[in-house]
Design a protein around this motif. Structure first.
Motif, PDB file in Angstrom:
ATOM      1  N   GLU A  18      44.320  48.699  32.209  1.00  0.00           N
ATOM      2  CA  GLU A  18      42.871  48.703  32.426  1.00  0.00           C
ATOM      3  C   GLU A  18      42.278  49.933  31.745  1.00  0.00           C
ATOM      4  O   GLU A  18      42.917  50.992  31.719  1.00  0.00           O
ATOM      5  N   PHE A 110      37.858  47.593  40.126  1.00  0.00           N
ATOM      6  CA  PHE A 110      39.159  47.282  39.532  1.00  0.00           C
ATOM      7  C   PHE A 110      40.196  46.847  40.561  1.00  0.00           C
ATOM      8  O   PHE A 110      41.307  46.476  40.190  1.00  0.00           O
ATOM      9  N   ASP A 111      39.854  46.854  41.849  1.00  0.00           N
ATOM     10  CA  ASP A 111      40.813  46.381  42.849  1.00  0.00           C
ATOM     11  C   ASP A 111      40.072  45.859  44.067  1.00  0.00           C
ATOM     12  O   ASP A 111      38.963  46.314  44.382  1.00  0.00           O
ATOM     13  N   TYR A 125      49.734  43.533  42.646  1.00  0.00           N
ATOM     14  CA  TYR A 125      48.536  43.737  41.827  1.00  0.00           C
ATOM     15  C   TYR A 125      48.051  42.425  41.207  1.00  0.00           C
ATOM     16  O   TYR A 125      46.843  42.142  41.205  1.00  0.00           O
ATOM     17  N   ARG A 128      46.183  40.422  43.751  1.00  0.00           N
ATOM     18  CA  ARG A 128      44.908  41.069  44.100  1.00  0.00           C
ATOM     19  C   ARG A 128      43.903  40.924  42.964  1.00  0.00           C
ATOM     20  O   ARG A 128      42.706  40.719  43.199  1.00  0.00           O
ATOM     21  N   ARG A 129      44.391  41.037  41.732  1.00  0.00           N
ATOM     22  CA  ARG A 129      43.497  40.911  40.581  1.00  0.00           C
ATOM     23  C   ARG A 129      42.897  39.509  40.518  1.00  0.00           C
ATOM     24  O   ARG A 129      41.692  39.349  40.258  1.00  0.00           O
ATOM     25  N   LEU A 132      40.246  39.325  43.075  1.00  0.00           N
ATOM     26  CA  LEU A 132      39.055  40.065  42.652  1.00  0.00           C
ATOM     27  C   LEU A 132      38.234  39.228  41.673  1.00  0.00           C
ATOM     28  O   LEU A 132      37.000  39.153  41.785  1.00  0.00           O
ATOM     29  N   GLU A 133      38.877  38.589  40.710  1.00  0.00           N
ATOM     30  CA  GLU A 133      38.167  37.739  39.761  1.00  0.00           C
ATOM     31  C   GLU A 133      37.507  36.566  40.473  1.00  0.00           C
ATOM     32  O   GLU A 133      36.367  36.185  40.152  1.00  0.00           O
ATOM     33  N   SER A 150      41.079  43.766  32.499  1.00  0.00           N
ATOM     34  CA  SER A 150      42.510  43.940  32.728  1.00  0.00           C
ATOM     35  C   SER A 150      43.242  43.060  31.725  1.00  0.00           C
ATOM     36  O   SER A 150      42.779  41.959  31.405  1.00  0.00           O
ATOM     37  N   LYS A 174      49.443  49.523  35.227  1.00  0.00           N
ATOM     38  CA  LYS A 174      49.739  49.181  36.618  1.00  0.00           C
ATOM     39  C   LYS A 174      50.768  48.051  36.668  1.00  0.00           C
ATOM     40  O   LYS A 174      50.632  47.064  35.947  1.00  0.00           O
ATOM     41  N   TYR A 180      49.207  47.593  46.941  1.00  0.00           N
ATOM     42  CA  TYR A 180      48.261  48.709  46.937  1.00  0.00           C
ATOM     43  C   TYR A 180      48.733  49.725  47.965  1.00  0.00           C
ATOM     44  O   TYR A 180      48.766  49.461  49.163  1.00  0.00           O
TER      45      TYR A 180
END
Length: 317
Positions: A18, A110-111, A125, A128-129, A132-133, A150, A174, A180
């Motif tokens: 990122e 970013f998270d 991650y 989680r990504r 998030l999206e 990312s 990452k 996390y």
């Protein structure tokens, strides 16, 4: 989560990258109703300083949701860190509201650590990504919210390294399978650095044994501008530089000027002015303030006594 500096931006298999923006790390949480908390990495409550972020969180984020991200201010084609600092010193609701109109911030997420009451910190991650999206897509998040890019594509990372002039400060790496873990220093950070030439205008410590160098450049009108200060020199380096430095005459262009000990610090440095003749090559990162000065300390690479000061790039360039 925190990072450890690495010397290469190469993206290993099983990792994502990122861009790291020149701003303030911040965590944003919306609780029930209109309860919102925006805090710094050190835990400082910044909610009242950024009313536009609070209002957007109430309007756009689901209840019981927490984001990790970066506060940034965009100005004149690049990120302006000093404007962000000015936002924090505005006192009172009226001043904060005026600042929000004059210098609006973006929250670059970013998270996602919590959504609609569900704790996501144990998720890797990559999962989680994706969440998030989905949050951005399903909730239709708009400004001041921005989704941080990312990638797992090394060519994209190389492209991001060309964005330094607009305020991409570092590249963060990452692990895709990592949960996390607050406070854990397991991310990797690559800081792009280049070497540039500057002219020594003053030193801290005695001229015979300088501790740091204050460097500058001339502009087209012949004015000598301060642009940065080096990290502490070793005794051997200071001793090697001393014969190349000459105490300044009263006509030095910085005569009577004061220099702060650090960005945002009120402590003034005790400096000794030297003739602005010695050229040095310094390693710098991409961060600049609105005046064009290097915002972080620079590292001395080598002295260039063979190089005339007139050949150093102008401050305006």
């Amino acid at each position: 989560m925190l990072s450890t500096t690495v010397e290469s931006p190469d993206l290993p298999s099983g990792w994502a990258a990122e861009p790291k923006w020149d701003g303030y790390r911040a965590q944003l949480a919306r609780y029930r109703g209109e309860q919102v908390l925006l805090r710094s990495r050190q835990g400082t409550d910044m909610t009242s300083a950024f009313p536009e972020v609070r209002a957007a969180a109430v309007e756009q984020l689901p209840e019981d949701t927490g984001l990790d991200g970066e506060l940034v201010v965009w100005e004149a084609g690049r990120l302006a860190f000093e404007r962000l600092q000015q936002r924090l010193v505005r006192r009172g609701a009226g001043a904060a509201a005026r600042a929000a109109a004059e210098q609006p911030v973006h929250f670059v997420a970013f998270d996602l650590v919590r959504v609609r009451g569900k704790d996501l910190t144990s998720w890797p991650y990559a999962r989680r990504r994706a969440a998030l999206e989905n949050l951005f897509a399903d909730s239709g998040l708009t400004a001041p919210f921005t989704l941080c890019p990312s990638t797992t594509d090394p060519s994209t990372v190389r492209e991001w390294l060309t964005w330094t002039t607009v305020g991409v400060e570092d590249i963060l790496l990452k692990r895709l399978d990592e949960p996390y873990r607050a406070g854990a220093r397991t991310w990797r950070k690559y800081k792009p650095r280049v070497t540039e030439d500057a002219i020594v205008g003053a030193v801290t410590g005695p001229v015979t044994a300088p501790r740091t160098l204050l460097v500058g450049r001339y502009d087209r009108q012949g004015r000598f501008h301060f642009i940065g200060r080096t990290t502490t020199l070793s005794r051997a380096t200071g001793a090697a530089l001393a014969p190349l430095l000459t105490s300044a005459s009263p006509e030095h262009p910085w005569q009577g000027r004061q220099f702060s000990a650090g960005w945002g610090s009120r402590e003034m440095l005790a400096v000794h002015l030297v003739r602005p003749e010695l050229v040095v090559e310094v390693a710098v990162d991409v961060a600049r303030d609105a005046a064009g000065r290097w915002r972080h300390a620079v590292r001395l690479h080598r002295a260039r006594p063979d190089m005339p000061s007139e050949t150093v790039a102008l401050f305006d360039d």
